[in-house]
Design an enzyme around this catalytic site. Structure first.
Site, PDB file in Angstrom:
ATOM      1  N   ASP A 103       0.850  -1.190   0.000  1.00  0.00           N
ATOM      2  CA  ASP A 103       0.000   0.000   0.000  1.00  0.00           C
ATOM      3  C   ASP A 103       0.886   1.241   0.000  1.00  0.00           C
ATOM      4  OD1 ASP A 103       0.829   0.412   2.611  1.00  0.00           O
ATOM      5  OD2 ASP A 103      -1.166   0.285   3.504  1.00  0.00           O
ATOM      6  N   HIS A 104       0.258   2.393   0.143  1.00  0.00           N
ATOM      7  CA  HIS A 104       0.977   3.677   0.047  1.00  0.00           C
ATOM      8  C   HIS A 104       2.065   3.844   1.103  1.00  0.00           C
ATOM      9  CE1 HIS A 104      -2.467   4.005   2.734  1.00  0.00           C
ATOM     10  NE2 HIS A 104      -1.750   4.869   3.430  1.00  0.00           N
ATOM     11  N   CYS A 124       2.999  -3.391   3.969  1.00  0.00           N
ATOM     12  CA  CYS A 124       2.160  -2.230   4.274  1.00  0.00           C
ATOM     13  C   CYS A 124       2.843  -1.502   5.431  1.00  0.00           C
ATOM     14  CB  CYS A 124       0.708  -2.617   4.550  1.00  0.00           C
ATOM     15  SG  CYS A 124       0.413  -3.609   6.028  1.00  0.00           S
ATOM     16  N   GLY A 125       2.124  -0.724   6.215  1.00  0.00           N
ATOM     17  CA  GLY A 125       2.773   0.000   7.305  1.00  0.00           C
ATOM     18  C   GLY A 125       3.349  -0.933   8.351  1.00  0.00           C
ATOM     19  N   THR A 126       2.534  -1.887   8.789  1.00  0.00           N
ATOM     20  CA  THR A 126       2.970  -2.870   9.795  1.00  0.00           C
ATOM     21  C   THR A 126       3.193  -4.257   9.210  1.00  0.00           C
ATOM     22  OG1 THR A 126       0.686  -3.484  10.229  1.00  0.00           O
ATOM     23  CG2 THR A 126       1.628  -1.724  11.613  1.00  0.00           C
ATOM     24  N   GLY A 127       2.626  -4.520   8.047  1.00  0.00           N
ATOM     25  CA  GLY A 127       2.625  -5.864   7.466  1.00  0.00           C
ATOM     26  C   GLY A 127       1.397  -6.654   7.870  1.00  0.00           C
ATOM     27  N   GLY A 172      -2.093  -5.672   8.233  1.00  0.00           N
ATOM     28  CA  GLY A 172      -3.340  -5.524   7.462  1.00  0.00           C
ATOM     29  C   GLY A 172      -3.299  -6.294   6.150  1.00  0.00           C
ATOM     30  N   HIS A 174       8.861 -24.636   8.364  1.00  0.00           N
ATOM     31  CA  HIS A 174       7.879 -25.362   9.185  1.00  0.00           C
ATOM     32  C   HIS A 174       6.431 -25.122   8.764  1.00  0.00           C
ATOM     33  CE1 HIS A 174      10.773 -25.843  12.881  1.00  0.00           C
ATOM     34  NE2 HIS A 174      11.270 -26.336  11.757  1.00  0.00           N
ATOM     35  N   ARG A 232       6.769 -34.093   9.616  1.00  0.00           N
ATOM     36  CA  ARG A 232       5.783 -33.822  10.668  1.00  0.00           C
ATOM     37  C   ARG A 232       5.075 -32.487  10.445  1.00  0.00           C
ATOM     38  NH1 ARG A 232      10.548 -31.870  12.709  1.00  0.00           N
ATOM     39  NH2 ARG A 232      10.465 -30.091  14.151  1.00  0.00           N
ATOM     40  N   HIS A 233       5.730 -31.585   9.761  1.00  0.00           N
ATOM     41  CA  HIS A 233       5.117 -30.270   9.522  1.00  0.00           C
ATOM     42  C   HIS A 233       3.968 -30.361   8.522  1.00  0.00           C
ATOM     43  CE1 HIS A 233       8.296 -28.569  11.876  1.00  0.00           C
ATOM     44  NE2 HIS A 233       9.215 -29.112  11.074  1.00  0.00           N
TER      45      HIS A 233
HETATM   46  C1  RB5 Z   1      -1.968   2.668   6.383  1.00  0.00           C
HETATM   47  O1  RB5 Z   1      -1.908   3.904   7.012  1.00  0.00           O
HETATM   48  C2  RB5 Z   1      -1.762   1.551   7.394  1.00  0.00           C
HETATM   49  O2  RB5 Z   1      -2.873   1.416   8.205  1.00  0.00           O
HETATM   50  C3  RB5 Z   1      -1.428   0.255   6.698  1.00  0.00           C
HETATM   51  O3  RB5 Z   1      -0.287   0.436   5.915  1.00  0.00           O
HETATM   52  C4  RB5 Z   1      -1.096  -0.949   7.560  1.00  0.00           C
HETATM   53  O4  RB5 Z   1      -0.169  -0.624   8.535  1.00  0.00           O
HETATM   54  C5  RB5 Z   1      -2.229  -1.727   8.077  1.00  0.00           C
HETATM   55  O5  RB5 Z   1      -2.047  -2.798   8.667  1.00  0.00           O
END
Ligand code: RB5
Length: 147
Positions: A8-9, A65-68, A70, A98, A132-133
């Site tokens: 995303d952005h 994304c910002g955190t990975g 979402g 695994h 096993r995995h």
């Molecule tokens: C976008 O601002 C942010 O919410 C998105 O990149 C992400 O971090 C969501 O999980």
């Protein structure tokens, strides 16, 4: 391998850096965007990339994304997708070895670009160990089929 990459952005700049890095490792990269910094919705990109992996049009996928989180949640809604969020190389290796993860996600606001490259390399260089995995992966698929 053929690797699909989506973002995303929040992750456009890191995406271009990671795309170039994956190509330097000798893989083909399918970039499905966004290539813009304009605000967009990560589920759209996560799902599009996940459907390509599920359909076999890409071998593995990289999502940012910002955190990975979402974008990984969206990808994991697609049948057959196992996407893990990683901020370290050991997890990136183990989700292949695994969990037979076919997609990896990380956050552009969480990891720096050098660590992101190492995370991607650990993921791409590791094979699923099976054994096993496989039993546990089959259990995950069974849950998916029951829902
Ligand atoms: C976008 O601002 C942010 O919410 C998105 O990149 C992400 O971090 C969501 O999980």
């Amino acid at each position: 391998m053929k690797i699909v990459i989506a973002n995303d952005h929040a992750a456009t700049d890191l995406k271009f850096e990671i795309k170039e890095y994956i190509e330097s490792l000798g893989h083909e990269v399918i970039n499905i965007g966004t290539d813009s910094h304009d605000s967009c919705n990560y589920p759209e990109y996560g799902a599009k990339a996940a459907r390509m992996v599920a359909a076999g049009s890409a071998d593995l996928g990289v999502l940012i994304c910002g955190t990975g989180v979402g974008i990984s949640l969206a990808a994991n809604k697609v049948k057959g997708i196992r996407c893990g969020v990683c901020s370290d190389t050991a997890t990136a290796r183990l989700i292949r070895a695994h969990n037979n993860a076919n997609m990896i996600a990380f956050g552009a606001r969480i990891v720096g670009s050098e660590l992101a490259k190492d995370i991607v390399k650990s993921f791409l260089d590791t094979e699923f160990e099976g054994g096993r995995h496989q039993v546990r992966i089959d259990m995950i698929s069974a849950i998916e089929n029951e829902e």
